[in-house]
Enzyme design. Structure first.
Site, mmCIF file in Angstrom:
data_model
loop_
_atom_site.group_PDB
_atom_site.id
_atom_site.type_symbol
_atom_site.label_atom_id
_atom_site.label_comp_id
_atom_site.label_asym_id
_atom_site.label_seq_id
_atom_site.Cartn_x
_atom_site.Cartn_y
_atom_site.Cartn_z
ATOM 1 N N HIS A 22 45.706 52.978 37.959
ATOM 2 C CA HIS A 22 46.938 52.243 38.255
ATOM 3 C C HIS A 22 47.822 52.006 37.033
ATOM 4 O O HIS A 22 48.484 50.976 36.909
ATOM 5 C CB HIS A 22 46.603 50.901 38.932
ATOM 6 N N ASN A 78 43.697 39.487 38.699
ATOM 7 C CA ASN A 78 44.691 38.433 38.959
ATOM 8 C C ASN A 78 44.065 37.471 39.951
ATOM 9 O O ASN A 78 42.927 37.661 40.400
ATOM 10 C CB ASN A 78 46.017 38.997 39.498
ATOM 11 N N ASP A 81 41.888 41.302 42.846
ATOM 12 C CA ASP A 81 42.374 40.223 43.721
ATOM 13 C C ASP A 81 41.265 39.245 44.107
ATOM 14 O O ASP A 81 41.251 38.702 45.219
ATOM 15 C CB ASP A 81 43.003 40.776 45.003
ATOM 16 N N CYS A 113 48.177 43.467 39.227
ATOM 17 C CA CYS A 113 47.135 44.361 38.722
ATOM 18 C C CYS A 113 47.533 45.231 37.531
ATOM 19 O O CYS A 113 46.879 45.198 36.496
ATOM 20 C CB CYS A 113 46.602 45.227 39.845
ATOM 21 N N LYS A 147 39.626 52.151 39.722
ATOM 22 C CA LYS A 147 41.084 52.114 39.822
ATOM 23 C C LYS A 147 41.738 52.252 38.446
ATOM 24 O O LYS A 147 41.437 51.503 37.523
ATOM 25 C CB LYS A 147 41.480 50.787 40.466
ATOM 26 N N HIS A 149 40.527 43.809 47.084
ATOM 27 C CA HIS A 149 41.938 44.070 47.401
ATOM 28 C C HIS A 149 42.079 44.494 48.867
ATOM 29 O O HIS A 149 41.178 45.107 49.432
ATOM 30 C CB HIS A 149 42.420 45.195 46.484
#
Length: 496
Positions: free
Chosen positions: A135, A277, A43, A80, A133, A218
């Site tokens: 995810h 992103n 982010d 993400c 991460k 984030h």
């Protein structure tokens, strides 16, 4: 005597010819495979870094970018999980069926028929590690990173976590490999320390692939108090903490670079940095929702909203502190602020310092790395394309259509043209090179009607796989909150 001398001369001459033949037949030793380090921020806004004109201090990232190859037109997905899926497979998120962030409730993940980057690299002799991460699915063991080509995993399986408590959606989410790891500390610090450890403890006889997927910056807005204090001049409290989070990220990346230098690895290491992103800020929220939650925020003040889903929405709509500069909107949207992100490559002595204006996308990363390594796997068909000649030599080449997907629609790039489709009769058309802020919608202009219709047909023709996810209603009733009370099993413990 003459005959003896003649014999000696003959032996010497023959030996010389033989030596020349041996030298001629020596095959030059192939250069060692480079170490590959992919660093993903979470982010991060277009204007959240010093080299992009930000007030945030990021000296270590700036040094790499200024001495490296900055990508001025690098495109990710609006969220993400889709970006990470595309990064690791080289394929379109629509084809993969991963078009939104994967909830903790999703039973599967990144389709198992996909070979991903660490698997390709392991086949070439790389040691592979993921720090940070994941995810991309975790409820079944075959979806874990250690089942998908990573020798080691350290970090969290789900989306955003509390930086201090390591909780996501009520469950503790911090692990090493396939075991829960109860560990105190600020997540960015812990990830940087682990990346440094991997570099120092690696097998020096094998090249290293390190996927450093930081969770910063984030939400939630959390950072060490001493770092927040250095941004006392920033009036907006969300921006102030966000700035501190980005500076902590910068420090961590600096530690990775220092470790590479100390280990004598930096000259043979490619670093590729990107955000997953665009940055999150209130401009990304639908206007009606932004107005409603601003009012609720004024009513309740520091109190949490009575329903968990309302509080979750309030935090996401109002607390994002990113700055996307001139780019419109932000994370989760199809506009430039959601998909055009900071990215650069650094390889000391190998890549010249310059800016690349060609469009490069996240699904081009895998094919480009395989091309650099001259891997036979690079001959496979991907949705992304090999852009290594553009990156290394500045040779412009093929640019494929690029599709992005959000909750409220789809977009297609035929660079520099961009079509956004929110519905059958709700479309927008922009030339993003002439109009990067997307203020001049050309969809209804007659002279662009043919282009618009051709892009609609091209968008319709894009392959779409079976959706990976669960009903949004299930997510609403059990939202993926970032940090907070631990009220269920750690996520790693529910893996089957």
């Amino acid at each position: 005597m003459y005959r003896i001398l003649s014999l000696v001369c003959l032996v010497i001459s023959t030996s010389a010819w033989a030596t020349e033949d041996v030298v001629d037949n020596i095959v030059p030793e192939a250069p060692p495979l480079p170490n590959i380090i992919v660093i993903v921020a979470d982010d991060l806004g277009w204007k959240d870094l010093g080299y992009q004109g930000s007030e945030i201090r990021t000296p270590r990232i700036d040094a790499l970018a200024n001495d490296g190859l900055t990508l001025d037109r690098f495109y990710a997905q609006p969220m993400c999980s889709p970006t990470r899926a595309s990064l690791l497979t080289g394929n379109s998120t629509a084809r993969l069926g991963i078009t939104r962030a994967l909830s903790k409730l999703v039973p599967t993940g990144l389709p198992l028929d996909q070979t991903i980057l660490p698997q390709y690299l392991k086949d070439m002799g790389y040691q592979t590690s993921l720090v940070g991460k994941w995810h991309l699915g975790f409820r079944q063991r075959e979806y874990l990173p250690t089942s998908r080509g990573f020798d080691s995993f350290y970090g969290h399986l789900t989306g955003g976590i509390g930086y201090w408590d390591h909780v996501h959606g009520g469950g503790y989410d911090w692990a090493r490999n396939e075991e829960v790891l109860r560990e105190e500390g600020y997540a960015t610090h812990l990830m940087a320390n682990e990346a440094v450890r991997i570099i120092k403890d690696r097998n020096p006889d094998e090249p290293l692939f390190l996927y450093a997927a930081f969770s910063a910056p984030h939400l939630p807005n959390e950072a060490p108090e001493e770092t927040i204090a250095t941004y006392a001049d920033i009036e907006d409290p969300n921006r102030r903490v966000h700035a501190a989070m980005v500076t902590e990220l910068d420090t961590g990346i600096g530690q990775i670079v220092d470790a590479l230098e100390e280990q004598g690895m930096l000259d043979n290491t490619l670093i590729w940095f990107m955000s997953d992103n665009g940055g999150l800020n209130p401009s990304a929220a639908p206007p009606a929702a932004l107005s409603a939650f601003t009012t609720l925020d004024e009513w309740f003040g520091d109190w949490e909203l009575p329903l968990t889903i309302l509080e979750f929405a309030r935090v996401n709509f109002l607390e994002g502190g990113s700055d996307n500069g001139i780019l419109r909107s932000g994370k989760g949207t199809l506009y430039e602020g959601g998909v055009r992100v900071p990215s650069f490559l650094y390889w000391r002595g190998k890549l010249q310092s310059r800016q690349v204006g060609d469009m490069v996308t996240v699904q081009d990363v895998l094919p480009s790395i395989l091309s650099l390594l001259q891997s036979d796997a690079g001959n496979r068909e991907f949705d992304g394309i090999d852009r290594w000649s553009v990156l290394q030599d500045g040779q412009s080449g093929e640019v494929r259509d690029y599709m992005t997907v959000a909750l409220d629609g789809e977009a297609l790039f035929q660079y520099p043209w961009k079509l956004i489709r929110f519905g059958e009769d709700d479309m927008e058309l922009y030339n993003v090179e002439d109009d990067p802020s997307e203020q001049n919608d050309l969809a209804a202009v007659e002279e662009h009607a043919q282009r618009r219709d051709e892009m609609i047909a091209a968008l319709d023709a894009k392959p779409r796989g079976e959706a990976v996810g669960v009903s949004l209603w299930r997510v609403f009733w059990d939202p993926d909150f970032f940090g907070g009370e631990e009220n269920r099993q750690p996520w790693m413990e529910i893996v089957q």
